[in-house]
Design a protein around this motif. Structure first.
Motif, PDB file in Angstrom:
ATOM      1  N   CYS A 203      43.074  46.172  24.472  1.00 24.20           N
ATOM      2  CA  CYS A 203      42.702  44.888  25.089  1.00 24.20           C
ATOM      3  C   CYS A 203      41.346  44.976  25.772  1.00 24.20           C
ATOM      4  N   LEU A 259      52.468  40.957  28.782  1.00 24.23           N
ATOM      5  CA  LEU A 259      51.585  39.808  28.995  1.00 24.23           C
ATOM      6  C   LEU A 259      50.945  39.852  30.381  1.00 24.23           C
ATOM      7  N   ASP A 260      51.712  40.281  31.383  1.00 22.37           N
ATOM      8  CA  ASP A 260      51.169  40.375  32.740  1.00 22.37           C
ATOM      9  C   ASP A 260      50.108  41.473  32.817  1.00 22.37           C
ATOM     10  N   ARG A 263      46.944  40.014  31.288  1.00 24.84           N
ATOM     11  CA  ARG A 263      46.326  39.042  32.200  1.00 24.84           C
ATOM     12  C   ARG A 263      45.620  39.751  33.362  1.00 24.84           C
ATOM     13  N   CYS A 266      42.359  41.044  32.180  1.00 23.86           N
ATOM     14  CA  CYS A 266      41.405  39.938  32.088  1.00 23.86           C
ATOM     15  C   CYS A 266      40.842  39.574  33.455  1.00 23.86           C
ATOM     16  N   THR A 267      41.689  39.554  34.465  1.00 23.94           N
ATOM     17  CA  THR A 267      41.237  39.242  35.822  1.00 23.94           C
ATOM     18  C   THR A 267      40.221  40.265  36.310  1.00 23.94           C
ATOM     19  N   ASP A 270      36.990  39.769  34.411  1.00 23.55           N
ATOM     20  CA  ASP A 270      36.298  38.585  34.938  1.00 23.55           C
ATOM     21  C   ASP A 270      35.495  38.947  36.182  1.00 23.55           C
ATOM     22  N   SER A 280      37.157  32.609  31.241  1.00 24.47           N
ATOM     23  CA  SER A 280      37.912  33.830  31.494  1.00 24.47           C
ATOM     24  C   SER A 280      38.267  34.545  30.197  1.00 24.47           C
ATOM     25  N   VAL A 282      41.005  35.586  29.639  1.00 20.32           N
ATOM     26  CA  VAL A 282      42.356  35.111  29.308  1.00 20.32           C
ATOM     27  C   VAL A 282      42.320  34.211  28.079  1.00 20.32           C
ATOM     28  N   ASP A 283      41.203  33.508  27.876  1.00 18.71           N
ATOM     29  CA  ASP A 283      41.081  32.606  26.727  1.00 18.71           C
ATOM     30  C   ASP A 283      41.181  33.351  25.401  1.00 18.71           C
ATOM     31  N   ILE A 285      43.401  35.745  24.715  1.00 19.06           N
ATOM     32  CA  ILE A 285      44.768  36.193  24.429  1.00 19.06           C
ATOM     33  C   ILE A 285      45.300  35.457  23.203  1.00 19.06           C
TER      34      ILE A 285
END
Length: 344
Positions: A203, A259-260, A263, A266-267, A270, A280, A282-283, A285
């Motif tokens: 990821c 999934l968490d 995310r 991604c945070t 960012d 982000s 997140v887009d 995923i």
């Protein structure tokens, strides 16, 4: 006094070698077949260390292993060598049987002959430490207790079945021949130098490349996440203090849904390296068809190793994943090189 570390150019084995040499003056002989996921770059920090010797060979190469044992006379063998990617085991299980089962058998036989010929006092202190996985225990329901060392084996993938077989071989060589063995079963590792095919490094590398971040099914598969440096500290503890014949489960006490995890990555990205085009990570995923036979939940009960040996993880998932993301950002040339190897 010397250690033989097999699978030394892989993710966890290389971390052990680097960590051990940073903390001790004891020599290490590291052995690796340098398959696609093993690369000497993981050992670059110690390749010029006079206490480190690298041998390019497979654990299934009996002649090579015997030569190393004769030449270097290690006080312990630590077996990290394994094929470990579940998806690859589904597509091509034979390599997993060859390395994880046949390879472990041949390594055990070399170790047994070497140990039997040692002087009595050296026999008493010799150890064969086998590094395994929580996946041998199968899957857990949402309310099931975490895996303890007493859980029965119920492997569900070709990978976990091959590791379960290797664990049984190690146990049998102890009970039948008296070989002084130790076994560790760990939860999902993450950290620096992680080959970019597993969830976290994949990821991170995909996010930076602007590619989709693939999440299997609904992304609610739960794993217990263990920072790799905590894991190798545990292995050093088991080697030093573990009781012969015992198994120690090593976990991070960090259960999170896939999934968490994505995310959270991604945070962090960012914050640490915002996307040039805005928005982000997140887009990126993308939910994909689930893996066949995908285990729903793993969790490790690590109370035995804490109670008996005093080990517990130093990193929370939040601190460990921040260190991991930052390392990947600081080493993007390495990541690009490994992605190229992965995709060949």
């Amino acid at each position: 006094m010397t250690l033989l570390v097999t699978g030394s150019a892989g993710f966890i084995g290389s971390c052990f070698v680097r960590q051990h040499l940073a903390a001790h003056s004891e020599p290490v002989v590291s052995l690796d077949a340098l398959t696609y996921a093993g690369h000497l770059s993981t050992l670059a920090p110690v390749m010029d260390n006079p206490l480190h010797t690298f041998v390019h060979a497979s654990i299934g190469d009996t002649d090579a292993v015997q030569a190393v044992l004769r030449t270097h006379k290690p006080r312990a063998i630590l077996n990290f060598a394994a094929e470990s990617h579940v998806d690859r085991s589904i597509l091509g299980p034979e390599a997993f049987i060859q390395t994880n089962v046949v390879g472990t058998y041949r390594l055990l036989e070399c170790a047994r002959a070497y140990w039997a010929a040692l002087p009595h006092n050296e026999q008493a202190t010799f150890r064969f430490l086998h590094v395994s996985t929580d996946e041998v225990y199968g899957t857990l329901g949402p309310s099931d207790a975490p895996f303890a060392e007493t859980n029965r084996y119920e492997p569900n993938s070709p990978y976990s079945a091959s590791k379960a077989a290797s664990d049984h071989l190690v146990r049998a060589w102890h009970h039948t021949y008296g070989l002084p063995v130790l076994t560790t079963n760990c939860s999902n590792n993450y950290g620096p130098y992680h080959f970019p095919e597993k969830l976290i490094p994949l990821c991170i590398s995909n996010a930076l490349a602007g590619k989709p971040l693939p999440v299997y099914g609904d992304g609610q598969q739960i794993r217990d996440w263990l920072f790799v440096e905590d894991h190798t500290r545990a292995i050093r503890t088991v080697l030093a203090q573990g009781q012969v014949g015992e198994t120690y489960n090593v976990g991070g006490w960090n259960e999170m849904a896939n999934l968490d995890v994505v995310r959270l990555i991604c945070t962090l990205l960012d914050e640490l390296m915002p996307r040039a085009r805005g928005g982000s990570y997140v887009d990126q995923i993308a939910f994909v068809t689930d893996r066949p036979g995908h285990d729903r939940r793993y969790a490790i009960d690590a109370r035995k190793i804490e109670r008996t040996l005093g080990w517990k993880p130093q990193e929370t998932f939040e601190t460990g994943i921040r260190k991991t993301v930052q390392w990947f950002l600081n080493n993007q040339d390495w990541v690009a090189q490994m992605v190229q190897r992965r995709d060949q």
